[in-house]
Design an enzyme around this catalytic site. Structure first.
Site, mmCIF file in Angstrom:
data_model
loop_
_atom_site.group_PDB
_atom_site.id
_atom_site.type_symbol
_atom_site.label_atom_id
_atom_site.label_comp_id
_atom_site.label_asym_id
_atom_site.label_seq_id
_atom_site.Cartn_x
_atom_site.Cartn_y
_atom_site.Cartn_z
ATOM 1 N N TYR A 3 3.250 -35.346 -11.080
ATOM 2 C CA TYR A 3 3.563 -34.044 -11.584
ATOM 3 C C TYR A 3 4.960 -33.400 -10.695
ATOM 4 O O TYR A 3 5.568 -32.800 -11.226
ATOM 5 C CB TYR A 3 2.521 -32.960 -10.852
ATOM 6 C CG TYR A 3 1.387 -33.115 -11.919
ATOM 7 C CD1 TYR A 3 1.592 -34.015 -13.090
ATOM 8 C CD2 TYR A 3 0.252 -32.344 -11.869
ATOM 9 C CE1 TYR A 3 0.385 -34.057 -13.700
ATOM 10 C CE2 TYR A 3 -0.760 -32.525 -12.536
ATOM 11 C CZ TYR A 3 -0.967 -33.616 -13.470
ATOM 12 O OH TYR A 3 -2.110 -33.472 -14.198
ATOM 13 N N ASP A 35 -10.845 -45.392 -14.392
ATOM 14 C CA ASP A 35 -11.331 -45.378 -15.872
ATOM 15 C C ASP A 35 -12.966 -45.709 -15.382
ATOM 16 O O ASP A 35 -13.839 -44.961 -16.278
ATOM 17 C CB ASP A 35 -10.637 -46.632 -16.776
ATOM 18 C CG ASP A 35 -10.423 -47.822 -15.910
ATOM 19 O OD1 ASP A 35 -10.360 -48.032 -14.698
ATOM 20 O OD2 ASP A 35 -10.247 -48.733 -16.577
ATOM 21 N N ASP A 75 -6.993 -34.185 -11.311
ATOM 22 C CA ASP A 75 -6.644 -33.298 -12.264
ATOM 23 C C ASP A 75 -7.636 -33.535 -13.759
ATOM 24 O O ASP A 75 -8.719 -32.437 -14.093
ATOM 25 C CB ASP A 75 -5.373 -33.095 -12.959
ATOM 26 C CG ASP A 75 -5.116 -31.787 -13.824
ATOM 27 O OD1 ASP A 75 -5.898 -30.790 -13.770
ATOM 28 O OD2 ASP A 75 -3.828 -31.649 -14.427
#
Ligand code: NAD
Length: 375
Positions: free
Chosen positions: A149, A228, A252
């Site tokens: 980000y 994952d 997030d």
């Protein structure tokens, strides 16, 4: 003892959820003999209307002088068409960066009273729960001011290709790990580091740094998962987790996944911490313009954020636990705001209340608990 708190009510339901939260803090002060001093500050849409800036410099300066900041929510349709630098949400980024809060803590617990709100089956919940209960209680620690980000973003000259750089330094990883270990020490003493070290170089650095850090926390059990697999484990057996620590992007996504398992967004609290004790505390929801001004907001996420503030910024564990058990008591007694009601017309013995009445019920529960303890 005296504690200074910056209150930033913000927009929409922000003031409606912050009023009960500060009333609860006042009650904690009176019951436990603390002096909470407040300074109310402007940020978000209201600040934009009154000063022309979403985060006036005086707000940030005053917030830095306080021991902690408690924020309601910012934003609303009225300001949605403004350019990015004037959007109310810009105040959040400015506060996080200005206060240097690089670790975002998001507890996600399934309270037994809200069991019906969780989409998972009993056997899934019981699967890896340490006591075999149909519940879970985990904390996601998300790195907040680094990673993809904040990395370089760009497009090729003709716009047909784009890139975003994920970059982490050893120091950025170490400092968020320290927050995770400190939090785990106050909980069930388990940390799970989540990365994608089988593919990403930045994740391999996360793995190396966390393996080194684990040596310094021998009393805490450290485990590792690829992101994952972690996404799968969260819905396969959430009871196995205590503290999950991960990068900005992975945190997030995983924290939103975890929040769905707990019921309503109105229940969830968050703490953003930096190197020192000062922190920024806010419920994870937004300004909810659809219900603003109607006394329909759930104030429990804001009240639980105040409890996190007592715990992490002021070291008042007993007081934080008292607020949390008062919240559990009102849920036990059947009080529900509309977002957590079963919608069966009261057949389940629930009383549907607004933000003010929910706040008042928490106050009564807190005082009742204190008078029992004193009896
Ligand atoms: P939202 O969280 O405000 O609302 C999403 C849904 O959840 C709505 O239906 C709302 O009624 C409900 N909801 C939210 N909080 C609730 C509560 N406490 N009790 C009961 N129901 C609740 O998200 P959104 O609608 O996407 O965003 C609205 C505005 O808030 C936007 O301007 C957005 O940018 C802003 N926002 C601010 C923050 C923040 O201040 N930290 C976070 C997210 C969104």
């Amino acid at each position: 003892m005296r504690y200074s708190i910056a209150l930033i009510p913000g927009d929409g339901i922000g003031p409606e959820v912050l009023a009960p939260a500060s009333a609860v803090l006042n009650a904690v002060g009176a019951l436990f003999g603390h002096d909470f001093q407040y300074v109310e500050l402007l940020a978000g849409g209201r600040a934009l209307d009154e000063t022309g800036e979403p985060l006036p410099p005086e707000t940030l300066e005053a917030a830095k002088q306080c021991g902690a900041v408690l924020l309601g929510a910012v934003g609303g349709a009225k300001w949605d068409t403004l350019p990015g630098h004037l959007r109310p949400e810009r105040a959040l980024l400015g506060l996080r960066a200005g206060l240097g809060v690089f670790a975002n803590l998001r507890p996600a617990a399934l309270l037994p009273q809200l069991r019906a709100a969780c989409p998972l089956k009993d056997e899934v919940l019981r699967a890896a729960h340490p006591e075999g209960k149909a519940a879970f209680d985990l904390l996601i620690v998300r790195e907040l001011t680094g990673g993809i980000y904040f990395g370089e973003h760009g497009r090729s000259a003709d716009g047909s290709a784009a890139f975003d750089i994920e970059a982490y330094s050893k120091e950025e990883i170490e400092r968020v790990l320290r927050v995770a270990y400190r939090a785990a020490a106050l909980r069930r003493k388990k940390v799970c580091v989540v990365d994608k070290a089988n593919v990403l170089e930045s994740s391999r650095l996360w793995r190396e740094v966390s393996q080194e850090a684990a040596q310094a926390y021998q009393d805490i059990e450290t485990s590792y998962l690829y992101v994952d697999n972690c996404a799968m484990q969260l819905i396969r057996a959430p009871g196995q987790f205590d503290v999950i620590v991960t990068s900005n992007l992975f945190g997030d996504i995983l924290s939103d996944e975890a929040s769905v398992l707990t019921g309503s967004i109105g229940m969830l609290a968050s703490a953003s911490l930096g190197a020192g004790a000062r922190g920024l505390y806010e419920p994870i929801h937004g300004s909810a313009p659809d219900i603003a001004g109607k006394d329909r907001a759930n104030p429990l996420g804001a009240i639980l954020s105040a409890a996190l503030m007592l715990r992490y910024s002021f070291g008042l564990e007993q007081e934080a636990a008292a607020v949390e058990s008062a919240v559990h008591a009102v849920l036990d007694a059947g009080f529900r705001t509309q977002d957590i009601a079963r919608r069966d017309g009261g057949a389940s013995g629930e009383s549907i209340v607004g933000a003010q009445a929910m706040g008042a019920a928490v106050l009564r529960a807190l005082e009742a608990r204190a008078s029992r303890a004193g009896a």
